[in-house]
Design a protein around this motif. Structure first.
Motif, mmCIF file in Angstrom:
data_model
loop_
_atom_site.group_PDB
_atom_site.id
_atom_site.type_symbol
_atom_site.label_atom_id
_atom_site.label_comp_id
_atom_site.label_asym_id
_atom_site.label_seq_id
_atom_site.Cartn_x
_atom_site.Cartn_y
_atom_site.Cartn_z
ATOM 1 N N ILE A 1 8.877 36.911 -17.745
ATOM 2 C CA ILE A 1 9.867 35.972 -18.293
ATOM 3 C C ILE A 1 10.235 35.035 -16.939
ATOM 4 O O ILE A 1 10.597 35.663 -16.082
ATOM 5 N N VAL A 2 10.126 33.688 -17.204
ATOM 6 C CA VAL A 2 10.433 32.987 -15.991
ATOM 7 C C VAL A 2 11.502 31.971 -16.300
ATOM 8 O O VAL A 2 11.513 31.226 -17.379
ATOM 9 N N GLY A 3 12.374 32.155 -15.339
ATOM 10 C CA GLY A 3 13.456 31.061 -15.530
ATOM 11 C C GLY A 3 14.739 31.954 -15.847
ATOM 12 O O GLY A 3 15.118 32.789 -16.478
ATOM 13 N N GLY A 4 15.863 31.336 -14.930
ATOM 14 C CA GLY A 4 17.129 32.023 -14.962
ATOM 15 C C GLY A 4 18.356 31.340 -15.584
ATOM 16 O O GLY A 4 19.534 31.199 -15.217
ATOM 17 N N GLY A 5 17.730 30.289 -16.456
ATOM 18 C CA GLY A 5 18.837 29.711 -17.358
ATOM 19 C C GLY A 5 19.093 30.493 -18.549
ATOM 20 O O GLY A 5 18.784 31.774 -18.673
ATOM 21 N N LEU A 6 19.927 30.107 -19.478
ATOM 22 C CA LEU A 6 20.472 30.925 -20.539
ATOM 23 C C LEU A 6 19.471 31.220 -21.452
ATOM 24 O O LEU A 6 19.211 32.581 -21.877
ATOM 25 N N THR A 7 18.146 30.742 -21.671
ATOM 26 C CA THR A 7 16.793 31.083 -22.435
ATOM 27 C C THR A 7 16.413 32.383 -21.565
ATOM 28 O O THR A 7 16.060 33.289 -22.580
ATOM 29 N N GLY A 8 16.236 32.156 -20.502
ATOM 30 C CA GLY A 8 15.308 33.235 -19.775
ATOM 31 C C GLY A 8 16.213 34.508 -19.839
ATOM 32 O O GLY A 8 15.749 35.630 -20.109
ATOM 33 N N LEU A 9 17.515 34.305 -19.387
ATOM 34 C CA LEU A 9 18.546 35.653 -19.443
ATOM 35 C C LEU A 9 18.595 36.235 -20.604
ATOM 36 O O LEU A 9 18.519 37.725 -20.783
ATOM 37 N N ILE A 10 18.806 35.327 -21.644
ATOM 38 C CA ILE A 10 19.063 36.078 -22.979
ATOM 39 C C ILE A 10 17.568 36.623 -23.510
ATOM 40 O O ILE A 10 17.750 37.730 -24.284
ATOM 41 N N SER A 11 16.544 36.044 -23.267
ATOM 42 C CA SER A 11 15.303 36.605 -23.789
ATOM 43 C C SER A 11 15.071 37.830 -23.118
ATOM 44 O O SER A 11 14.602 38.716 -23.925
ATOM 45 N N ALA A 12 15.410 38.036 -21.872
ATOM 46 C CA ALA A 12 15.061 39.142 -21.184
ATOM 47 C C ALA A 12 16.044 40.280 -21.560
ATOM 48 O O ALA A 12 15.489 41.221 -21.819
ATOM 49 N N LEU A 13 17.158 40.001 -21.734
ATOM 50 C CA LEU A 13 18.061 41.003 -22.331
ATOM 51 C C LEU A 13 18.032 41.289 -23.671
ATOM 52 O O LEU A 13 17.750 42.569 -24.059
ATOM 53 N N VAL A 14 17.600 40.784 -24.605
ATOM 54 C CA VAL A 14 17.311 41.171 -26.064
ATOM 55 C C VAL A 14 15.998 41.871 -26.191
ATOM 56 O O VAL A 14 15.838 42.893 -26.743
ATOM 57 N N LEU A 15 14.875 41.550 -25.213
ATOM 58 C CA LEU A 15 13.786 42.514 -24.933
ATOM 59 C C LEU A 15 13.903 43.656 -24.262
ATOM 60 O O LEU A 15 13.000 44.632 -24.277
ATOM 61 N N SER A 16 14.963 43.905 -23.478
ATOM 62 C CA SER A 16 15.342 44.954 -22.618
ATOM 63 C C SER A 16 14.895 46.403 -23.210
ATOM 64 O O SER A 16 14.768 47.391 -22.509
ATOM 65 N N GLU A 17 15.495 46.619 -24.431
ATOM 66 C CA GLU A 17 15.358 47.867 -25.048
ATOM 67 C C GLU A 17 14.254 48.341 -25.680
ATOM 68 O O GLU A 17 14.189 49.169 -26.631
ATOM 69 N N THR B 1 19.789 47.245 -16.829
ATOM 70 C CA THR B 1 18.442 47.440 -17.576
ATOM 71 C C THR B 1 17.452 47.905 -16.723
ATOM 72 O O THR B 1 17.403 47.883 -15.335
ATOM 73 N N LYS B 2 16.213 48.157 -17.247
ATOM 74 C CA LYS B 2 15.090 48.365 -16.388
ATOM 75 C C LYS B 2 14.208 47.238 -15.980
ATOM 76 O O LYS B 2 13.239 47.187 -15.356
ATOM 77 N N ILE B 3 14.950 45.912 -16.481
ATOM 78 C CA ILE B 3 14.216 44.655 -15.939
ATOM 79 C C ILE B 3 13.979 44.529 -14.821
ATOM 80 O O ILE B 3 15.205 44.700 -13.539
ATOM 81 N N LYS B 4 12.937 44.363 -14.032
ATOM 82 C CA LYS B 4 12.774 44.073 -12.429
ATOM 83 C C LYS B 4 13.045 42.303 -12.266
ATOM 84 O O LYS B 4 12.308 41.630 -12.808
ATOM 85 N N VAL B 5 14.365 42.094 -11.653
ATOM 86 C CA VAL B 5 14.261 40.793 -11.191
ATOM 87 C C VAL B 5 13.985 40.166 -9.753
ATOM 88 O O VAL B 5 14.302 41.142 -8.910
ATOM 89 N N HIS B 6 13.242 39.197 -9.863
ATOM 90 C CA HIS B 6 12.555 38.768 -8.723
ATOM 91 C C HIS B 6 13.162 37.303 -8.400
ATOM 92 O O HIS B 6 13.040 36.379 -9.210
ATOM 93 N N LYS B 7 13.694 37.056 -7.214
ATOM 94 C CA LYS B 7 14.302 35.812 -6.815
ATOM 95 C C LYS B 7 13.132 34.857 -6.295
ATOM 96 O O LYS B 7 13.138 34.909 -4.977
ATOM 97 N N LYS B 8 12.512 34.163 -7.134
ATOM 98 C CA LYS B 8 11.207 33.387 -6.522
ATOM 99 C C LYS B 8 11.194 32.035 -7.648
ATOM 100 O O LYS B 8 11.384 32.250 -8.465
ATOM 101 N N THR B 9 10.543 31.131 -6.885
ATOM 102 C CA THR B 9 10.036 30.125 -7.699
ATOM 103 C C THR B 9 8.349 30.210 -7.983
ATOM 104 O O THR B 9 7.770 30.538 -7.017
ATOM 105 N N ILE B 10 8.049 30.088 -9.267
ATOM 106 C CA ILE B 10 6.488 30.284 -9.583
ATOM 107 C C ILE B 10 6.132 28.794 -9.349
ATOM 108 O O ILE B 10 6.595 27.736 -9.320
ATOM 109 N N LYS B 11 4.769 28.985 -8.706
ATOM 110 C CA LYS B 11 4.092 27.916 -8.204
ATOM 111 C C LYS B 11 3.077 27.293 -9.313
ATOM 112 O O LYS B 11 2.851 25.934 -9.544
#
Ligand SMILES: Cc1cc2nc3c(=O)[nH]c(=O)nc-3n(C[C@H](O)[C@H](O)[C@H](O)COP(=O)(O)OP(=O)(O)OC[C@H]3O[C@@H](n4cnc5c(N)ncnc54)[C@H](O)[C@@H]3O)c2cc1C
Length: 376
Positions: free
Chosen positions: A8-24, A116-126
């Motif tokens: 999942i790419v993006g640290g806005g509301l969409t990216g964060l909520i998608s990640a949390l909803v799928l985390s389990e 959660t077990k999600i791995k968060v990477h602080k990067k910009t995708i190119k």
């Protein structure tokens, strides 16, 4: 068993909520977010429907309900030759909408991600590689079974997926928004359809509300230097209370954008990259939450049947089931905006139309239902 690899790419509301909803769901998830310390903070407040609030509470473990301020009263006014007519009001025993501060909520969601077990990477995708289902940053490249791009509305990276095919309109308007301290008791949400453009008051705690005023670029440019004074005068005029303290103002250019292609191969776009609507109805993120709910349902279904996510129909099924509603809602909001704009033919009969609208219990019921559930 091999875990399904999701990015999942993006640290806005969409990216964060998608990640949390799928985390389990036992998926192997990488979340890539830009290092945004230098970026301007999002000072907006977002309104979500009761149904969407319920969805978030049921899906995100330990989400802090206190960050979501419930409102039971909503009033809509129409500016008829400088006289405000209250043409619609909802005053109920139950909560109609919930308001949250984007900045505070995003911080909270980041904290929940750490549990959660999600791995968060602080990067910009190119770039992305469609053939290899690969996401590349400046230092690494990795393939996934499914990729979700939640990059906001303007990323050039979408070009490969949707070729920028869309229904698009530049509104030539800006939304100005800020937080306002007040001393009004029991303040409900209010929407004013003014000659200059729609203005919304969104209370997010007992002492503060957020104001969102969408005005034409010519007003915005003319008043830019004194925008805070301009907005304050308008608010004082509307709510007749002189103790209002305005916070820092932010402005957003407005457009309508409804994308035709939601995915290519196993790369799906989510959020503002799919649809951007006028903020007058506070529906943009509500549409996104319904997309996330559908995605969640499709992934759960495939996992239950033991199907491979990589070879699934999830991208197509999501697009087929959500595109019609997103299109209709986007165009419906656009039509609402047009209706309230000055129009020499429509203006003389607007009051009549709105009077009839407000007398119809059925129309009121339908309005409330669509705002809560979409076109379900
Ligand atoms: C004034 C205003 C008021 C609004 N009010 C409401 C409301 O009341 N109710 C409602 O439902 N909706 C509302 N909306 C809409 C809502 O705010 C948006 O739909 C929502 O914030 C979109 O979130 P997003 O995560 O999709 O996009 P964004 O918030 O734009 O996030 C995109 C993210 O992607 C990251 N990114 C971009 N490129 C890259 C890259 N190459 N690599 C890594 N990361 C990248 C960015 O850093 C950012 O964090 C409003 C909109 C406006 C303008």
């Amino acid at each position: 068993m091999k875990k399904h690899k999701i990015c999942i790419v993006g640290g806005g509301l969409t990216g964060l909520i998608s990640a949390l909803v799928l985390s389990e769901k036992g998926l192997d998830i990488d979340l890539i977010v830009e290092n945004t310390t230098s970026k301007i903070k999002d000072l907006r407040v977002t309104a979500i429907s009761e149904k969407n609030m319920y969805y978030l509470k049921s899906k995100i473990k330990n989400i802090n309900s206190k960050l979501f301020y419930p409102v039971k009263k909503i009033n809509l006014f129409f500016d008829n030759n400088n006289q405000l007519k209250n043409f619609l009001n909802f005053d109920e025993n139950k909560n109609l909408m919930f308001f949250f501060e984007n900045r505070v909520t995003k911080k909270h969601l980041f904290r929940l991600l750490k549990k959660t077990k999600i791995k968060v990477h602080k990067k910009t995708i190119k770039s992305i590689d469609l053939a290899a289902n690969k996401v590349s940053t400046s230092s690494s490249s990795k393939s996934y079974d499914l990729i979700f791009l939640c990059l906001g509305s303007n990323s050039p990276i979408y070009q490969k997926i949707n070729g920028n095919r869309e229904i698009q309109k530049n509104y030539k308007e800006h939304s100005i928004t800020c937080s306002v301290k007040h001393q009004i008791k029991d303040l409900g949400a209010q929407q004013f359809f003014l000659k200059e453009g729609p203005l919304a008051i969104l209370p997010y705690n007992k002492k503060k509300f957020s104001v969102v005023w969408s005005i034409e670029d010519r007003y915005f440019i003319k008043n830019k230097k004194n925008i805070s004074k301009y907005l304050k005068n308008k608010l004082l005029n509307l709510i007749k209370k002189n103790k209002l303290t305005l916070g820092k103002i932010q402005s957003y250019p407005l457009k309508l954008s409804l994308k035709k292609n939601y995915y290519k191969k196993n790369i799906i776009i989510l959020g503002d990259g799919l649809h951007v609507v006028h903020p007058l109805a506070g529906q943009g993120f509500n549409l996104i939450l319904r997309d996330i709910e559908k995605l969640d349902e499709l992934i759960t279904y495939n996992l239950k049947l033991g199907l491979s996510i990589k070879d699934s129909n999830i991208p197509k099924d999501l697009s087929d089931s959500r595109k019609p509603e997103n299109l209709l809602m986007g165009l419906g909001i656009d039509t609402t905006r047009k209706f309230f704009m000055s129009n020499k033919y429509l203006d003389p009969i607007k009051e009549n139309i709105l009077n009839n609208f407000s007398k119809s219990k059925l129309l009121k019921k339908i309005t409330k239902r669509v705002a809560n559930l979409g076109l379900e």
